[in-house]
Motif scaffolding. Structure first.
Motif: not given
Length: 134
Positions: A5-19, A34-46
């Motif tokens: 799982h990746m947080q939104i910042g990593e996904v933004a960097a990989r896709t070159e899309l803004s948050l 695909s999921a949320r962390s215990q702290g409620g952060f968005r989590l993404y997969t490949e």
């Protein structure tokens, strides 16, 4: 958080899309984390990143959010592993073929526009005095 799982910042960097853009696509239902962390952060997969890349590639070709949703729905159904009746499968493939043809037309139109823009820039450059190179 698992390593898959990746947080939104990593996904933004990989896709070159803004948050903001990624969140907008989430709000419109184009991509759902695909999921949320215990702290409620968005989590993404490949798979989520791949979905965002499809959206990113459609955007400059002028596809609407509804068209993006339609294409993603068709590819999701084909990729689901679900046994589809032949007529449904054919319908999905026809929809995807329509998008492929539309994309080809739009790419052609963009190439024509680019050629015209390059001609214009060259015309302007010809009007300018040549400066000697030092």
């Amino acid at each position: 958080m698992s390593s898959e799982h990746m947080q939104i910042g990593e996904v933004a960097a990989r896709t070159e899309l803004s948050l903001r853009t990624i969140r907008h696509y989430e709000e419109t239902g184009l991509v759902i984390p695909s999921a949320r962390s215990q702290g409620g952060f968005r989590l993404y997969t490949e798979a989520d990143v791949a979905r965002l890349m499809v959206i990113r590639r459609m955007k400059p070709l002028g596809f609407t959010l509804d068209e993006m949703r339609d294409l993603l729905d068709a590819t999701d159904r084909l990729d689901s592993g679900e046994q589809l009746p032949p007529a449904d499968r054919d319908d999905l493939l026809t929809r995807i073929r329509g998008f492929e043809q539309a994309a080809q037309r739009r790419v052609h139109d963009l190439r024509v526009q680019l050629a015209r823009a390059e001609e214009f820039a060259a015309t302007l450059a010809e009007r300018l005095p040549r400066t000697p190179t030092p």
